[in-house]
Design a protein around this motif. Structure first.
Motif, PDB file in Angstrom:
ATOM      1  N   ASP A 140       5.689   4.342   0.440  1.00 50.24           N
ATOM      2  CA  ASP A 140       5.261   3.046  -0.083  1.00 50.24           C
ATOM      3  C   ASP A 140       5.364   1.924   0.936  1.00 50.24           C
ATOM      4  O   ASP A 140       6.307   1.877   1.703  1.00 50.24           O
ATOM      5  CB  ASP A 140       6.112   2.663  -1.301  1.00 50.24           C
ATOM      6  CG  ASP A 140       5.544   3.280  -2.566  1.00 50.24           C
ATOM      7  OD1 ASP A 140       4.313   3.464  -2.617  1.00 50.24           O
ATOM      8  OD2 ASP A 140       6.320   3.576  -3.492  1.00 50.24           O
ATOM      9  N   GLY A 141       4.374   1.005   0.887  1.00 44.71           N
ATOM     10  CA  GLY A 141       4.474  -0.248   1.605  1.00 44.71           C
ATOM     11  C   GLY A 141       5.342  -1.158   0.777  1.00 44.71           C
ATOM     12  O   GLY A 141       5.960  -0.684  -0.151  1.00 44.71           O
ATOM     13  N   PRO A 142       5.511  -2.446   0.919  1.00 39.92           N
ATOM     14  CA  PRO A 142       4.727  -3.273   1.839  1.00 39.92           C
ATOM     15  C   PRO A 142       5.065  -2.987   3.304  1.00 39.92           C
ATOM     16  O   PRO A 142       6.091  -2.399   3.616  1.00 39.92           O
ATOM     17  CB  PRO A 142       5.145  -4.693   1.466  1.00 39.92           C
ATOM     18  CG  PRO A 142       6.478  -4.550   0.835  1.00 39.92           C
ATOM     19  CD  PRO A 142       6.492  -3.207   0.180  1.00 39.92           C
ATOM     20  N   LYS A 144      -4.271  11.808   6.654  1.00 43.33           N
ATOM     21  CA  LYS A 144      -3.455  10.971   5.774  1.00 43.33           C
ATOM     22  C   LYS A 144      -4.386   9.998   5.049  1.00 43.33           C
ATOM     23  O   LYS A 144      -5.462   9.691   5.542  1.00 43.33           O
ATOM     24  CB  LYS A 144      -2.437  10.160   6.587  1.00 43.33           C
ATOM     25  CG  LYS A 144      -1.292  10.993   7.129  1.00 43.33           C
ATOM     26  CD  LYS A 144      -0.249  10.127   7.802  1.00 43.33           C
ATOM     27  CE  LYS A 144      -0.681   9.724   9.197  1.00 43.33           C
ATOM     28  NZ  LYS A 144       0.350   9.007   9.946  1.00 43.33           N
ATOM     29  N   VAL A 145      -3.961   9.537   3.895  1.00 47.50           N
ATOM     30  CA  VAL A 145      -4.772   8.578   3.156  1.00 47.50           C
ATOM     31  C   VAL A 145      -3.949   7.325   2.893  1.00 47.50           C
ATOM     32  O   VAL A 145      -2.853   7.405   2.338  1.00 47.50           O
ATOM     33  CB  VAL A 145      -5.261   9.142   1.798  1.00 47.50           C
ATOM     34  CG1 VAL A 145      -6.264   8.191   1.163  1.00 47.50           C
ATOM     35  CG2 VAL A 145      -5.867  10.529   1.954  1.00 47.50           C
ATOM     36  N   GLU A 146      -4.471   6.191   3.330  1.00 49.69           N
ATOM     37  CA  GLU A 146      -3.809   4.911   3.073  1.00 49.69           C
ATOM     38  C   GLU A 146      -4.491   4.288   1.855  1.00 49.69           C
ATOM     39  O   GLU A 146      -5.711   4.170   1.817  1.00 49.69           O
ATOM     40  CB  GLU A 146      -3.970   4.030   4.318  1.00 49.69           C
ATOM     41  CG  GLU A 146      -3.087   2.812   4.325  1.00 49.69           C
ATOM     42  CD  GLU A 146      -3.130   2.074   5.669  1.00 49.69           C
ATOM     43  OE1 GLU A 146      -2.991   2.728   6.722  1.00 49.69           O
ATOM     44  OE2 GLU A 146      -3.300   0.841   5.639  1.00 49.69           O
ATOM     45  N   VAL A 147      -3.683   3.953   0.852  1.00 51.23           N
ATOM     46  CA  VAL A 147      -4.220   3.353  -0.374  1.00 51.23           C
ATOM     47  C   VAL A 147      -3.848   1.878  -0.379  1.00 51.23           C
ATOM     48  O   VAL A 147      -2.673   1.536  -0.341  1.00 51.23           O
ATOM     49  CB  VAL A 147      -3.613   4.021  -1.642  1.00 51.23           C
ATOM     50  CG1 VAL A 147      -4.318   3.515  -2.897  1.00 51.23           C
ATOM     51  CG2 VAL A 147      -3.699   5.534  -1.551  1.00 51.23           C
ATOM     52  N   GLY A 151       0.813  -1.196   0.000  1.00 49.37           N
ATOM     53  CA  GLY A 151       0.000   0.000   0.000  1.00 49.37           C
ATOM     54  C   GLY A 151       0.843   1.240   0.000  1.00 49.37           C
ATOM     55  O   GLY A 151       2.074   1.179   0.050  1.00 49.37           O
ATOM     56  N   THR A 152       0.169   2.363  -0.072  1.00 48.60           N
ATOM     57  CA  THR A 152       0.833   3.644  -0.145  1.00 48.60           C
ATOM     58  C   THR A 152       0.133   4.593   0.803  1.00 48.60           C
ATOM     59  O   THR A 152      -1.086   4.564   0.906  1.00 48.60           O
ATOM     60  CB  THR A 152       0.734   4.174  -1.594  1.00 48.60           C
ATOM     61  OG1 THR A 152       1.417   3.264  -2.442  1.00 48.60           O
ATOM     62  CG2 THR A 152       1.358   5.538  -1.747  1.00 48.60           C
ATOM     63  N   ILE A 153       0.895   5.384   1.515  1.00 51.29           N
ATOM     64  CA  ILE A 153       0.293   6.372   2.406  1.00 51.29           C
ATOM     65  C   ILE A 153       0.581   7.770   1.873  1.00 51.29           C
ATOM     66  O   ILE A 153       1.728   8.127   1.621  1.00 51.29           O
ATOM     67  CB  ILE A 153       0.801   6.199   3.851  1.00 51.29           C
ATOM     68  CG1 ILE A 153       0.315   4.838   4.383  1.00 51.29           C
ATOM     69  CG2 ILE A 153       0.294   7.319   4.761  1.00 51.29           C
ATOM     70  CD1 ILE A 153       0.962   4.394   5.656  1.00 51.29           C
ATOM     71  N   ILE A 154      -0.487   8.527   1.679  1.00 52.32           N
ATOM     72  CA  ILE A 154      -0.386   9.879   1.138  1.00 52.32           C
ATOM     73  C   ILE A 154      -0.570  10.856   2.287  1.00 52.32           C
ATOM     74  O   ILE A 154      -1.518  10.746   3.059  1.00 52.32           O
ATOM     75  CB  ILE A 154      -1.515  10.150   0.104  1.00 52.32           C
ATOM     76  CG1 ILE A 154      -1.697   8.986  -0.871  1.00 52.32           C
ATOM     77  CG2 ILE A 154      -1.303  11.474  -0.613  1.00 52.32           C
ATOM     78  CD1 ILE A 154      -0.547   8.725  -1.759  1.00 52.32           C
ATOM     79  N   SER A 155       0.327  11.804   2.403  1.00 52.95           N
ATOM     80  CA  SER A 155       0.180  12.815   3.448  1.00 52.95           C
ATOM     81  C   SER A 155       0.807  14.115   2.977  1.00 52.95           C
ATOM     82  O   SER A 155       1.335  14.204   1.868  1.00 52.95           O
ATOM     83  CB  SER A 155       0.835  12.331   4.746  1.00 52.95           C
ATOM     84  OG  SER A 155       2.207  12.105   4.536  1.00 52.95           O
ATOM     85  N   ALA A 203      -5.234   5.282  -8.309  1.00 52.49           N
ATOM     86  CA  ALA A 203      -5.760   5.356  -6.939  1.00 52.49           C
ATOM     87  C   ALA A 203      -4.995   6.400  -6.130  1.00 52.49           C
ATOM     88  O   ALA A 203      -5.585   7.183  -5.374  1.00 52.49           O
ATOM     89  CB  ALA A 203      -5.676   3.983  -6.273  1.00 52.49           C
ATOM     90  N   VAL A 204      -3.669   6.439  -6.314  1.00 54.23           N
ATOM     91  CA  VAL A 204      -2.839   7.416  -5.597  1.00 54.23           C
ATOM     92  C   VAL A 204      -3.187   8.836  -6.043  1.00 54.23           C
ATOM     93  O   VAL A 204      -3.318   9.752  -5.222  1.00 54.23           O
ATOM     94  CB  VAL A 204      -1.327   7.119  -5.799  1.00 54.23           C
ATOM     95  CG1 VAL A 204      -0.460   8.289  -5.355  1.00 54.23           C
ATOM     96  CG2 VAL A 204      -0.926   5.856  -5.033  1.00 54.23           C
ATOM     97  N   ALA A 205      -3.385   9.015  -7.353  1.00 54.25           N
ATOM     98  CA  ALA A 205      -3.726  10.342  -7.881  1.00 54.25           C
ATOM     99  C   ALA A 205      -5.041  10.834  -7.277  1.00 54.25           C
ATOM    100  O   ALA A 205      -5.180  12.011  -6.944  1.00 54.25           O
ATOM    101  CB  ALA A 205      -3.810  10.293  -9.408  1.00 54.25           C
TER     102      ALA A 205
END
Lengths: 139, 134
Positions: free
Chosen positions: A72-74, B108-111, A59-63, B93-95
């Motif tokens: 980026d995950g994992p 924060k947003v977890e994708v 997954g990815t965390i956007i902030s 999805a990130v966009a």
């Protein structure tokens, strides 16, 4: 099922778990998977559960102000992440908690978060409540 | 839509304290923007489901299946809502996640990719894949 069409009474179960399968042998794992599957099938059959899915451990965390920070995950092996969710269509919090308590995954260290679905933003709802209280106090 | 067959991405909104420090008008504006954002994505067929979550919560864990109040230690780590996205790639999805109106205020947003086949179904043979990966 469209979650949008669900009544305001729904609940969301969020399964927080690490990589619980790492220490299990084949037989134990199969037994456990069958148990979990039976649990889910039963809830789907009775209509108490409307849908659920597993999430990848990536997954990815956007902030950040403009969403520029992308991590980026994992996720680390031991890290507890949300590994899946289940939407419940039951009338009360008590009923949702009672269902959560029967989740087979708990035996392997998963914790289950039970949260009510709402149709309005909780911040806005709280703000409206505070304003009402203020108005009552000054009335 | 059968949510069981959905294979897209889940957005989890992390943080339920973004409104702290904002005026009531600002809070309302961000909330409205957030709802409008969802409505737009829904009309475009990109968001197939979504809900804000209430502040209250319970957590069940441990051998004795203990129920505790409030699933979160801190409001800033609490999940405030989710969207289910029906988009084909992580980039898309990130966009979308980057448009979240709560980001400027600390949300924060977890994708997270949704697994096409539920690993809890033994017939999907994912259990064997997991054993194989050991």
């Amino acid at each position: 099922m469209n979650a949008l069409e669900m009544s305001n009474n729904g609940y969301l179960l969020l399964f927080h778990s690490g990589e619980w399968w790492k220490d299990l042998g084949r037989e134990e794992l199969q037994k456990y998977l069958a148990q979990s599957n039976a649990w889910l099938e039963k809830l789907m059959t009775t209509g108490q559960a409307k849908g659920g899915q597993a999430l990848a451990r990536t997954g990815t965390i956007i902030s950040g102000k403009n969403g520029r920070t992308v991590t980026d995950g994992p996720f680390a092996e031991s890290k507890e992440v949300i590994g899946g969710y289940l939407l419940l269509d039951v009338g009360t919090f008590e009923e949702a908690v009672a269902i959560a308590k029967t989740a087979p995954m708990i035996a392997l260290g998963t914790s289950v978060e039970v949260r009510p679905l709402t149709n309005e933003c909780p911040s806005q709802a709280r703000l409206a409540k505070l304003i009402r209280e203020e108005q009552l106090a000054t009335a | 839509m059968n949510i069981k067959d959905q294979t897209g991405y889940m957005l989890l909104f992390v943080g339920m304290d973004w409104h702290k420090g904002l005026s009531p008008e600002q809070t309302q504006k961000v909330s409205e923007d957030w709802m409008a954002w969802f409505k737009r994505l829904n009309e475009q067929g990109k968001a197939v489901a979504g809900h804000p979550l209430g502040f209250e919560g319970k957590s069940v864990s441990g051998k004795n299946r203990t129920v505790t109040d409030g699933p979160f230690a801190e409001a800033k780590e609490a999940i405030g809502g989710y969207f289910m996205l029906d988009v084909a790639t992580m980039d898309e999805a990130v966009a979308i996640a980057q448009q979240c109106p709560g980001l400027p205020f600390g949300a924060k947003v977890e994708v997270r990719p949704v697994l096409a086949e539920c690993p809890l179904k033994p017939e999907n043979k994912i259990d064997e894949a997991l054993v194989g990966a050991k």
